[in-house]
Design an enzyme around this catalytic site. Structure first.
Site, short mmCIF file in Angstrom:
data_model
loop_
_atom_site.label_atom_id
_atom_site.label_comp_id
_atom_site.label_asym_id
_atom_site.label_seq_id
_atom_site.Cartn_x
_atom_site.Cartn_y
_atom_site.Cartn_z
N GLY A 1 -5.47 -10.20 3.64
CA GLY A 1 -5.11 -11.06 2.51
C GLY A 1 -4.23 -12.22 2.90
O GLY A 1 -4.58 -13.38 2.69
N GLU A 2 -3.09 -11.93 3.46
CA GLU A 2 -2.16 -13.00 3.80
C GLU A 2 -2.49 -13.61 5.15
O GLU A 2 -2.23 -14.79 5.40
CB GLU A 2 -0.74 -12.44 3.89
CG GLU A 2 -0.19 -11.94 2.58
CD GLU A 2 1.15 -11.26 2.79
OE1 GLU A 2 2.16 -11.95 2.72
OE2 GLU A 2 1.18 -10.04 3.05
N GLY B 1 -10.78 -10.73 -4.26
CA GLY B 1 -11.95 -9.86 -4.28
C GLY B 1 -11.63 -8.39 -4.21
O GLY B 1 -12.49 -7.55 -3.95
N ALA C 1 -10.45 0.02 7.57
CA ALA C 1 -9.99 -1.31 7.16
C ALA C 1 -8.52 -1.54 7.49
O ALA C 1 -7.70 -0.62 7.39
CB ALA C 1 -10.22 -1.51 5.67
N LYS C 2 -8.23 -2.78 7.86
CA LYS C 2 -6.85 -3.25 7.91
C LYS C 2 -6.77 -4.43 6.94
O LYS C 2 -7.74 -4.79 6.29
CB LYS C 2 -6.49 -3.71 9.32
CG LYS C 2 -6.70 -2.63 10.37
CD LYS C 2 -5.85 -2.87 11.62
CE LYS C 2 -6.55 -3.71 12.65
NZ LYS C 2 -5.78 -3.76 13.93
N ALA D 1 2.47 -7.74 0.56
CA ALA D 1 2.40 -7.17 1.90
C ALA D 1 0.96 -6.80 2.30
O ALA D 1 0.75 -5.87 3.06
CB ALA D 1 3.33 -5.96 2.03
N SER D 2 0.00 -7.52 1.77
CA SER D 2 -1.40 -7.31 2.15
C SER D 2 -1.80 -5.84 2.07
O SER D 2 -2.43 -5.30 2.97
CB SER D 2 -1.66 -7.83 3.57
OG SER D 2 -1.42 -9.20 3.64
#
Ligand SMILES: Cc1cc2nc3c(=O)[nH]c(=O)nc-3n(C[C@H](O)[C@H](O)[C@H](O)COP(=O)(O)OP(=O)(O)OC[C@H]3O[C@@H](n4cnc5c(N)ncnc54)[C@H](O)[C@@H]3O)c2cc1C
Ligand code: FES
Ligand code: FES
Lengths: 163, 784, 288
Positions: free
Chosen positions: B741-742, B503, B737-738, B541-542
């Protein structure tokens, strides 16, 4: 027979095409008819990405179906559910509930949901999960797919109430 | 809290309609005029062999065949499908020992599935039929399936560049004594009141993204190499292909197609070198290469498996005074991400708890498996399985509540993160632990399940994790973004960040809208086109929201600044006096004076010369914001996960009852996407813990290269999932934001393992924790 | 390696049974018969080759599922696993088969896969096969020379090998009507919900008062074919089944099975849980 001409009704349209004996329905839809909304995920019956509807409500795997044996049959694909740019309630439910991530499983999931609801218009959580077996999603953990199916049941009920 | 117009809202994602109708075009869906099909012939019967003879003559004469290609027909440099070489300065890369040990086709088969030759034909079927006619003679070589085997002095060498088959160990020049860490571990361990120690096994897990790999490549009449691919790193593939084929970057185009899931599988290159090499052999003709699902297993990368030894020393009060660890992984046949995972596996360890001292050794040895590369979590799942089980063992020795212990000893704001010297800017792990514990009913269930009898036993377990938001400062972090304002005051945001289904493009569009002050629908993201997109290191690495999002924000702010500067000129005031509502810029206090963004943009573009005055009619120039963004921070996310399981002690079967995943996300730009990522991560993490592993027979041939035998948790296997987004905006991330994803994959692993421990009082130290292993452990234990 | 494309073959599409039998008598062992195709096509995408594939899809009248109290159940060659799952009669009278059908594969596969195809595949992991072996019954085989019935006990000769001759089509499965005190059950152990069995078991018990009169016990994945467990059956017959009696099966079954290590499980595990699965299946059949 090595080759034959078959007529399929796909999404309401009658289409005649020459197929080889060893062509699957998936290949014919994608390669002969250019309907790439039905996906190849494994080719061996496990993932459900290739699911289409036979006779409107019966989910089958197009990767394990010989096209030549489908002469005269009615097939529905995900693109065929939407009419004139208007999403089918099941599709709308996947949008509403964020049941779509990479989208590769989505057409198959949508087909499957139509199948589940045709038989169980108001399914329990367990019925939904049991019904979704055979459609692998690697993105969502199924949580939002289960809620999409629930939402679809509501939208379908609304629609038939309105009709 | 700041009121945002679109951030924090789960608006329908920008690509849902094309995906729900199936009309989104993935690489396999593309067809081009004159297209040919390429088939890669792979070695299937050997995991280690030398090719003695390759006879393509019969295949070449098969109907429909255009060209056959063996290793000697390829004019390309050797390469590395990984991308770490692009992320560090050359001298560091040398120090790390990054090498390019892959070739398009090989004469030394290093794993089952290694590519031997290629067939180009008019149809897929013709290519397949011809492939069956390729004659290869092999000299089998000894097969090494563990590091312990391939490190033997008399072992066949995988490459002359890596003596002893050690692909990587932490280099002494950067890590004294080849170890990451701090303090004197030997002394601290000796002084510890007690230690916990074990050697664990972590499995070779497969990403199993649903879209099989597919490519089209074309060496066009203009002498440009074009490649359509679902890579999650289009710009890295761009430069890698250019180098491989000795072409300037201006002669290579990478077009990213819709991506059907990544999870690391598409980090770097997979089949691009092969597809392009085939296309180079038939100039002017597009060549399509479609992988089977099976090829995904035998010819693309997976998680690093291996033995993971860890020892933790504690003092009586529970302080973790020392941690000592060695992760020795089985690399597979090629180097790829050799240095990356071996390092990060330890960094997640170092970043988690307030270890008094820490020493981590990471090394990886060539083995005859399909190569290991990137997979969601990048070493973190392995560490979670090991570290969290040992911590649990210690808590039970100490007699302390595992949640309380973690609250006391986890690192937080101001402590060093995974990179010593780089501190955590934010941490909401305590809140994650509290809310997670409340949601699962931790205290009650821990007590309730303490003394069970009977066949079925329940248990609840907890685990925590830290991850990263981009790879700063270890690796290059860079995203370039252009925000071009159209003359109707809509915007085109151009950047190479990837949306693999997580997304990202929707969230980036939200960030753009917010930063410009435009409506969400005014924005269009143009990505995935290496010709028009500037540099981006790729999705790993997100980093996409944290770094890519910051780049978008910065480029949009740049455009907005220019917009406001022009407004100030038109309204004859200072920029500080201006505000924008609904894309109309007002002079504060005098709301009758305003100018629309649209007028400013239009006058910049349609900048006519007034016939009467001979003067330009407004401020000229199309507004374009730009950012070549290099972050100076990293704000890792944290998470706490709680799992409840039920075990049938007669069969060893495990049922997942519930999983609560509480995540410190900073600020969720698009909450539904964040939840979706975490839920999908949970499915993969629980799979790591319970069912997922690629396994091989003694000859190194894969036994479960299909969904029939590589089992993932299906809809009925999934427990009740509760995802808690703990929002505590990070001071440095874009809009707070942080990454998310992973992260979702990591903590469920330890939580499930610890729930097993709670249920049985036994720890299973080899993942996945199958019914077979549970039953055997119960038997060894003399029952439960 | 499996292929994305099916191998070359000639497709035979008989319009009726007679034509099908004629084609078989001509091409015999060169023909792969295809019902639902969920095994045949998967095998063909791997390495199975056959010059002819004969689809039964065009033959009418083979998808029947008829139940009568006197004659029992008749399952046609094209009757799908889904039809079994949806059938109230099967659910009521042949609980083991119904349970096997509900646990079987996935909805899409159930929509295509046939019960007879499962028997003819002769895999020791076949779920319907396991239930059918416990329930008893016969497979009706037909060739141009006529029909014959083979008892399910004699049907599987070895792994992937049945009593069917190359010129025969299996046209029907017949299951005997249940008696008054008949109960049956099917259970399996798998790695995940959707999976092939690592072990499956089925039981049919005829109970009179509390006394077990006859017992048919079947287990899969413990040998080259799905098999009966005669020694375990003998323990039950003539006795009232209770926990203590069931517990004795744990040992007895060990001499009746010969499981192996494979991709789904280990021989050791299968041995360790065979008794447990059997006991649970029997208890479930008693509760039916
Ligand atoms: C994803 C997936 C999941 C599966 N899960 C399960 C499972 O959970 N449990 C299970 O038991 N099986 C499972 N299977 C295997 C398969 O679905 C079953 O064995 C099924 O019952 C086969 O039926 P079919 O009609 O598709 O057979 P086909 O593939 O058409 O045929 C199977 C075999 O029987 C022969 N044959 C079929 N009909 C006749 C006939 N009338 N006369 C003579 N020979 C005939 C064929 O030649 C072939 O050898 C699974 C398969 C897939 C692909
Ligand atoms: S492609 Fe048909 S089930 Fe996977
Ligand atoms: S959304 Fe990606 S596989 Fe389901």
């Amino acid at each position: 027979m090595k080759k034959c001409e078959i007529t399929l009704t796909v999404n309401g349209e009658q289409l005649t095409t020459m197929v080889a004996a060893n062509q699957t329905l998936l290949e014919v839809l994608r390669e002969n008819l250019g309907m790439t909304e039905t996906k190849y995920g494994c080719g061996t019956g496990e993932c459900g990405a290739c699911t289409v509807l036979l006779d409107g409500t019966k989910p089958i795997l197009s990767c394990l179906t010989l096209a030549a044996a489908m002469d005269g049959r009615h097939i529905t694909t995900a693109a065929g559910l939407a009419r004139d740019g208007q999403l089918h309630p099941v599709q709308q439910a996947f949008v509403d509930e964020s049941g779509i991530q990479c989208g590769f499983c989505t057409p198959g999931m949508v087909m499957k949901t139509v199948g589940i609801l045709a038989r169980t218009p108001n399914p329990s959580d367990e019925e939904i999960r049991h019904g979704l077996e055979g459609n692998i999603c690697r993105c969502t953990g199924y949580a939002k797919i289960v809620s999409s199916v629930k939402r679809a049941a509501e939208l379908m009920a609304d629609q038939s109430a309105a009709e | 809290m700041t009121a945002y117009s679109t951030i924090g809202k789960s608006i329908p994602k920008i690509d849902v309609k094309e995906k729900v109708t199936g009309r989104a075009l993935y690489a396999a869906d593309l067809k081009m005029p004159g297209m040919l099909y390429g088939k890669i012939v792979r070695c299937l019967d050997h995991a280690h062999a030398r090719v003695l003879k390759l006879d393509l003559s019969v295949a070449a004469k098969m109907p429909g065949v255009v060209k056959v290609l063996g290793p000697d027909d390829i004019k390309a440099h050797s390469y590395n499908t990984g991308v770490l070489d692009l992320m560090v300065p050359e001298p560091v890369g040398k120090m790390l020992g990054d090498i390019e040990d892959q070739t398009v086709f090989t004469k030394h088969v290093k794993h089952q599935g290694d590519a031997i030759c290629g067939i180009i034909a008019h149809s897929e079927e013709a290519a397949e039929r011809a492939a069956e006619k390729v004659i290869v003679e092999y000299e089998p070589l000894p097969v090494y399936l563990t590091a312990e085997e391939s490190m033997q002095p008399d072992a066949v060498q995988f490459t002359s560049l890596k003596p002893g088959n050690r692909a990587f160990q932490l280099p002494g020049e950067m890590f004294p004594n080849n170890a990451y860490g701090w303090g004197n571990v030997d002394e601290a361990m000796a002084a510890a009141d007690f230690v916990v120690e074990d050697t664990f096994y972590v499995p070779k897990q497969k990403q199993c993204q649903m879209e099989p790999h597919a490519y089209i490549a074309l060496f066009d009449d203009g002498g440009r190499l074009q490649c359509w691919t679902s890579t999650q790193m289009p710009k890295c593939v761009h430069i890698k292909l250019a180098r491989m084929f000795d072409l300037p970057m201006s002669r290579v185009t990478v077009t990213q197609t819709v991506i059907g899931g990544g999870f690391g599988a598409r980090l770097g290159m997979i089949g691009e070198p092969l597809a392009c090499a085939m296309a180079m052999a038939v100039p002017g003709r597009p060549v399509k290469v479609l992988y089977t699902r099976e090829e995904d297993w035998i010819a693309s990368e997976s998680r690093h498996p291996g033995k993971y030894w860890m020892k933790i020393g504690f003092s009586k009060d529970g302080a973790p005074v020392a941690v000592d660890a060695l992760f020795r992984s089985y690399k597979g046949g090629y180097y790829t991400q050799g240095s990356g995972v071996a390092f990060t596996t330890g960094s997640w360890l170092g970043g988690m708890y307030k270890w008094g001292s820490c020493r981590y050794h990471g090394e990886t040895y060539y083995t005859n498996h399909a190569p290991c590369g990137a997979y969601r979590g990048y070493g973190n799942p392995q560490t979670n399985f090991v570290m969290e089980q040992l911590v649990e063992r210690a808590c039970s020795k100490l007699g302390v509540d595992p949640v309380e212990w973690r609250k006391k000893w986890h690192k937080g704001v101001g402590d060093d993160g995974w990179c010593p010297g780089v501190t955590y800017p934010s941490c909401a792990l305590d809140e994650c632990l509290d809310r997670g514990a409340a949601a699962i009913g931790w205290t009650e269930k821990r007590a309730k399940y303490a003394n069970q009898t009977g066949v079925k036993r329940r248990g609840v377990g907890v685990s925590v994790m830290n991850h990263t938001s981009g790879a700063f400062p270890m690796l290059l972090e860079h995203t370039t973004c252009t925000a071009r304002l159209n003359e109707d005051a809509t915007a085109e945001i151009m950047l190479a960040c990837s949306d693999m289904g997580q997304g990202a493009h929707t969230a980036l569009q939200q960030i753009a809208a917010e930063a410009l002050g435009f409506r969400f629908e005014d924005i269009h993201i143009k990505a995935g086109d290496s010709d028009s997109n500037g540099f981006d290191i790729g999705a790993h690495a997100s980093r996409t929201i944290y770094v890519g999002g910051a780049a978008v924000k910065s480029a949009c702010e740049d455009a907005r600044k220019e917009l406001f500067a022009r407004a100030a000129q038109y309204l004859e005031c200072t920029v500080e006096q201006l505000t924008m509502r609904d894309k109309i810029i007002y002079l504060e206090g005098a709301s009758n004076r305003s100018i629309s963004a649209q007028e400013i943009c239009a006058r910049g573009v349609y900048n006519f010369v007034d016939a009467a005055s001979g003067q330009r009619t407004g401020i000229p120039g199309q507004i374009q914001g730009y950012s070549s963004f290099l972050p100076t921070s990293n704000s890792p996310p944290f998470a706490a996960c709680f799992a409840e399981v039920e075990i049938d002690t007669e069969t060893g079967e495990l049922t997942l009852i519930e999983l609560v995943n509480a995540h410190d996300v900073g600020k969720a730009i698009h909450p539904a996407s964040v939840e979706g990522n975490l839920e999908g991560g949970a499915q993969q993490g629980m799979g790591f813990a319970l069912t997922e592993e690629i396994y091989y027979d003694k000859n190194g041939l894969c036994l479960n290269n299909s969904f029939t035998d590589y089992k993932m948790l299906g809809p009925s296997d999934m427990p009740k999932l509760t995802t808690i987004l703990v929002e505590n905006p990070d001071p440095l991330g874009p809009f707070g934001a942080k990454s998310a994803g992973e992260a979702g994959i990591v903590a469920p692993i330890g939580a499930v393992a610890n729930a097993v421990f709670h249920a049985l009082g036994i720890q299973i130290i080899e993942a996945p924790i199958t019914a077979e292993k549970i039953l055997e452990a119960i038997k060894k234990n003399g029952g439960v | 390696m499996s292929s994305r494309v099916l191998p070359d073959f000639e497709l035979l599409m008989p319009k009726d049974l007679g034509e099908g039998l004629q084609l078989l008598s001509r091409h015999g062992s060169d023909v792969a018969i295809m019902a639902g195709g969920t095994d045949v096509l998967v095998m063909m995408k791997a390495n199975y080759r056959s010059p002819y594939v004969m689809s039964l899809a065009g033959i009418g009248g083979l998808d029947h599922l008829d139940w009568a109290p006197e004659t029992g159940l008749r399952v046609g060659a094209l009757t799908t696993v889904d039809q079994i799952e949806q059938s109230g009669a099967v659910k009521q009278h042949y609980r083991a088969l119904w349970q096997a059908a509900t646990l079987f594969a996935t909805p899409q596969i159930r929509n295509s896969a046939t019960v007879i195809g499962n028997l003819l595949r002769a895999s020791p992991a076949g779920d319907c096969s396991c239930a059918v072996l416990a329930l008893g019954g016969t497979v009706v085989l037909e060739s141009v020379d006529g029909r014959r019935e083979v008892a399910i006990d004699d049907f599987w000769l070895d792994y992937n090998l049945t009593a069917r001759r190359p010129d025969e089509i299996a046209v029907e499965l017949r299951l005997p009507p249940p008696g008054k005190g008949t109960g049956s059950a099917f259970r399996r152990l798998t790695r995940t919900h959707e999976d092939l069995a690592k072990l499956n078991a089925s039981a049919r018990l005829d109970v009179d008062g509390k006394i077990c009169r006859t017992a048919r016990l079947a287990m899969g994945c413990v040998g080259p074919t799905t098999q009966r467990l005669p020694k375990c059956e003998a323990i039950l017959v003539g006795k009232a089944i209770d926990e203590a009696l069931l517990k004795t099966l744990d040992d007895v079954i060990q001499s009746e099975i010969a499981p192996i290590d494979d991709k789904r499980s280990t021989a050791e595990y299968r041995r360790a849980v065979a008794g447990v699965l059997l006991r649970r299946t029997i208890s479930q059949a008693l509760a039916d």
